[in-house]
Design a protein around this motif. Structure first.
Motif, short mmCIF file in Angstrom:
data_model
loop_
_atom_site.label_atom_id
_atom_site.label_comp_id
_atom_site.label_asym_id
_atom_site.label_seq_id
_atom_site.Cartn_x
_atom_site.Cartn_y
_atom_site.Cartn_z
N GLU A 22 -48.98 30.80 17.52
CA GLU A 22 -50.01 31.72 17.05
C GLU A 22 -49.38 32.68 16.05
OE1 GLU A 22 -51.93 33.67 20.31
OE2 GLU A 22 -50.24 34.96 20.72
N LEU A 23 -50.19 33.04 15.05
CA LEU A 23 -49.72 33.87 13.95
C LEU A 23 -50.83 34.82 13.57
CD1 LEU A 23 -47.61 34.33 11.63
CD2 LEU A 23 -48.88 32.63 10.35
N GLU A 24 -50.52 36.12 13.57
CA GLU A 24 -51.51 37.11 13.18
C GLU A 24 -51.67 37.07 11.66
OE1 GLU A 24 -52.57 41.61 14.57
OE2 GLU A 24 -51.20 40.39 15.75
N LEU A 25 -52.92 36.99 11.19
CA LEU A 25 -53.20 36.88 9.76
C LEU A 25 -53.59 38.19 9.11
CD1 LEU A 25 -55.35 33.60 9.80
CD2 LEU A 25 -52.95 33.85 9.13
N GLY A 26 -53.86 39.22 9.90
CA GLY A 26 -54.42 40.45 9.36
C GLY A 26 -55.93 40.35 9.43
N ASN A 27 -56.63 41.39 9.03
CA ASN A 27 -58.10 41.40 9.08
C ASN A 27 -58.63 41.03 10.47
OD1 ASN A 27 -58.33 42.09 6.35
ND2 ASN A 27 -58.22 39.95 5.75
N ALA A 28 -57.89 41.40 11.51
CA ALA A 28 -58.28 41.11 12.90
C ALA A 28 -58.48 39.62 13.14
CB ALA A 28 -59.51 41.91 13.29
N GLN A 29 -57.58 38.80 12.56
CA GLN A 29 -57.65 37.36 12.73
C GLN A 29 -56.33 36.80 13.24
OE1 GLN A 29 -58.76 36.13 8.77
NE2 GLN A 29 -60.90 35.89 9.38
N MET A 30 -56.42 35.80 14.11
CA MET A 30 -55.24 35.13 14.66
C MET A 30 -55.37 33.63 14.39
SD MET A 30 -52.48 35.73 16.60
CE MET A 30 -52.82 37.19 17.57
N LEU A 31 -54.31 33.05 13.82
CA LEU A 31 -54.27 31.61 13.56
C LEU A 31 -53.58 30.93 14.73
CD1 LEU A 31 -54.57 29.12 11.65
CD2 LEU A 31 -52.31 29.72 10.76
N HIS A 32 -54.23 29.91 15.29
CA HIS A 32 -53.62 29.09 16.33
C HIS A 32 -53.36 27.70 15.76
CE1 HIS A 32 -55.35 31.41 20.04
NE2 HIS A 32 -54.51 32.13 19.31
N LEU A 33 -52.17 27.20 16.00
CA LEU A 33 -51.80 25.85 15.62
C LEU A 33 -51.41 25.14 16.91
CD1 LEU A 33 -51.63 24.56 12.81
CD2 LEU A 33 -49.19 24.95 12.87
N ARG A 34 -52.10 24.03 17.23
CA ARG A 34 -51.88 23.33 18.50
C ARG A 34 -51.69 21.84 18.22
NH1 ARG A 34 -53.07 24.81 23.54
NH2 ARG A 34 -54.35 26.52 22.78
N THR A 35 -50.62 21.28 18.80
CA THR A 35 -50.35 19.85 18.70
C THR A 35 -50.37 19.28 20.11
OG1 THR A 35 -48.96 20.18 16.75
CG2 THR A 35 -48.71 18.09 17.92
N CYS A 36 -51.26 18.32 20.34
CA CYS A 36 -51.35 17.71 21.67
C CYS A 36 -51.94 16.31 21.56
CB CYS A 36 -52.18 18.58 22.61
SG CYS A 36 -53.85 18.92 22.02
N ARG A 37 -51.76 15.56 22.61
CA ARG A 37 -52.24 14.18 22.68
C ARG A 37 -53.68 14.17 23.16
NH1 ARG A 37 -52.39 10.75 26.99
NH2 ARG A 37 -52.53 8.55 26.46
N ASN A 38 -54.52 13.36 22.51
CA ASN A 38 -55.88 13.14 22.97
C ASN A 38 -55.80 12.05 24.04
OD1 ASN A 38 -58.45 11.70 23.15
ND2 ASN A 38 -59.12 13.08 21.52
#
Length: 126
Positions: A17-33
């Motif tokens: 997770e990475l805070e982007l500013g403007n009260a936004q958080m970016l989530h990057l998730r890698t997983c198996r379906n």
């Protein structure tokens, strides 16, 4: 920016997770379906509200809602910890491109909202 690796009954997952500013958080998730067996990496943006509560509004195919995109998809023979980590790191290398896509998404939403007339309150019977 911190990446966590976890393992559950579905297999390995990498999460950043990475805070982007403007009260936004970016989530990057890698997983198996578990249905298709594909290894997917998704990027989603969540709004930070109140006491750091995260909210993700879904557009349900309308192009609206918060940003959500598939970054990578592969179908390795096995989804080991190292394979999940490698794909996640490849997605992190595209972070600048993902951030540009996020900015373009919200710019489109703002432009669309500016074109739409504000909803009028319903008239109350006298």
């Amino acid at each position: 920016m911190n990446t966590r690796m976890t393992k559950d009954r579905s297999g390995w997952t990498a999460f950043t997770e990475l805070e982007l500013g403007n009260a936004q958080m970016l989530h990057l998730r890698t997983c198996r379906n578990s249905t298709s067996g594909r290894l997917n990496t998704f990027a989603t943006v969540h709004q930070i509200t109140g006491h750091r509560t995260l909210v993700h509004r879904m557009g349900l195919g309308t192009g609206g809602g918060d940003f959500s995109a598939s970054v990578f998809a592969s179908k390795p023979a096995r989804c080991t910890e190292s394979i999940v980590r490698i794909q996640h790191e490849q997605a992190l290398q595209q972070l600048d491109s993902i951030k540009r896509d996020v900015c373009e998404h919200y710019a489109r939403l703002e432009a669309s909202a500016a074109k739409s007339p504000a909803p009028q309150p319903a008239e109350q019977p006298a």
